[in-house]
Design an enzyme around this catalytic site. Sequence first.
Site, mmCIF file in Angstrom:
data_model
loop_
_atom_site.group_PDB
_atom_site.id
_atom_site.type_symbol
_atom_site.label_atom_id
_atom_site.label_comp_id
_atom_site.label_asym_id
_atom_site.label_seq_id
_atom_site.Cartn_x
_atom_site.Cartn_y
_atom_site.Cartn_z
ATOM 1 N N HIS A 12 72.905 65.337 42.815
ATOM 2 C CA HIS A 12 72.045 64.927 41.690
ATOM 3 C C HIS A 12 70.596 64.852 42.158
ATOM 4 O O HIS A 12 70.152 63.831 42.697
ATOM 5 C CB HIS A 12 72.534 63.569 41.160
ATOM 6 C CG HIS A 12 71.874 63.136 39.889
ATOM 7 N ND1 HIS A 12 72.565 62.925 38.712
ATOM 8 C CD2 HIS A 12 70.586 62.867 39.586
ATOM 9 C CE1 HIS A 12 71.744 62.547 37.760
ATOM 10 N NE2 HIS A 12 70.519 62.485 38.272
ATOM 11 N N HIS A 14 66.697 66.241 40.774
ATOM 12 C CA HIS A 14 65.863 66.980 39.793
ATOM 13 C C HIS A 14 64.826 67.788 40.570
ATOM 14 O O HIS A 14 64.108 67.216 41.402
ATOM 15 C CB HIS A 14 65.186 66.003 38.844
ATOM 16 C CG HIS A 14 66.150 65.229 38.012
ATOM 17 N ND1 HIS A 14 66.507 65.617 36.738
ATOM 18 C CD2 HIS A 14 66.874 64.115 38.281
ATOM 19 C CE1 HIS A 14 67.392 64.757 36.252
ATOM 20 N NE2 HIS A 14 67.640 63.837 37.168
ATOM 21 N N GLU A 195 73.198 55.195 32.539
ATOM 22 C CA GLU A 195 72.066 54.820 33.389
ATOM 23 C C GLU A 195 71.270 53.777 32.588
ATOM 24 O O GLU A 195 71.243 52.612 32.951
ATOM 25 C CB GLU A 195 71.201 56.055 33.717
ATOM 26 C CG GLU A 195 69.976 55.744 34.571
ATOM 27 C CD GLU A 195 68.988 56.918 34.680
ATOM 28 O OE1 GLU A 195 69.024 57.836 33.825
ATOM 29 O OE2 GLU A 195 68.149 56.894 35.601
ATOM 30 N N ASP A 274 65.179 61.533 42.126
ATOM 31 C CA ASP A 274 63.789 62.027 42.181
ATOM 32 C C ASP A 274 63.128 61.349 43.378
ATOM 33 O O ASP A 274 62.318 60.415 43.204
ATOM 34 C CB ASP A 274 63.049 61.644 40.894
ATOM 35 C CG ASP A 274 63.804 62.054 39.640
ATOM 36 O OD1 ASP A 274 63.746 63.241 39.281
ATOM 37 O OD2 ASP A 274 64.469 61.188 39.039
#
Length: 328
Positions: A12, A14, A195, A274
């Site tokens: 995961h 981005h 989330e 991120d």
Amino acid sequence: MNVADLPKVELHLHHEGAAPPAFVRQLAQEKSVDISKVFNAQGGYAFNDFVHFLSVYEQATSVLKTPEDYGRLTTAVLEESAANGVVYTESFISPDFCGGGDLGAWKEYLHAIQDAADKAEAAHGIILRAVVTCVRHFGPEKAKASALCAAETAGDWVVGFGMGGDEGQGRQGDFAYSYDMAREAGLRLTSHAGEFGGPDSVRDAIRDLGVERIGHGVRAIEDPELVQELIDRDITLEVCPGSNVVLGVFPDFAAHPIERLRSAGVKVTVSTDDPPFFATTMRREYQMLNQAFGYDADIFHTLNTTAAHAAFCNDETRARVLKALETT
Ligand code: ADE
Ligand code: ZN
């Protein structure tokens, strides 16, 4: 042994969210784009809450204007991941940012990203695969264009379809058409859920979109029946503890439910989401989990093997990843 040194699988990440601030500042300067509001006094990304984070993310992403920029981004991201011991990564890449949903432009962006990834694999051994993502707050119509881009480029490199963005907007089921298109093209499916949304958002992603992995999913802990359903359906969670702490989903690592989910029998994996936005790295996530819950090399090995089995790559690539987990 320091657990941070272990080889790692990250599911995961981005693509733009992994852009180092110095890289974004450099591109902004080259293109004379003013994005000074994106940074704090220390030169890191600055935001107050989740919605503000998404806006800052999009402002930072606005400096990436060409396929070549995405090639350079890919090189920077994979160098950093490889330095963190990551042997395989799945990156969320969005046609909304790469050509605005136009299929021809998307193919050019993809080509540049793949070319940079091939070079990074040759140099550092790190393997990248793409999960094409739609952005929830851009709405279902834009998502269809993204799904078409995904479907037209599906294969051994574009391996999945997912959705990020503001979980507070619309419902998972609004995107069922796009998910159906991606599924019919042979893509594997994930979505951000649980989330900022609660357990119902996770249920919706499973029932309305048919996902086999969930991005985050950590708020499932609020509903024991849902925890059992995740186990029964063999769904893997892409857990990003540091991201959740910085965005205020949980106050600190000790309060994070990853260990409660894991010990209940849910398949959990560890990612950064991120990383420079959340002042983290894969090495740091491992160190923090070691401190908070005593995760040792055996537990991390299990988490990484789980991640390799939940990866959307083909079996030949999976075998290479599993081997790297044994030998690196
Ligand atoms: N896009 C980038 N990071 C995200 C996150 N943590 N949640 C939802 N969308 C995102
Ligand atoms: Zn995410």
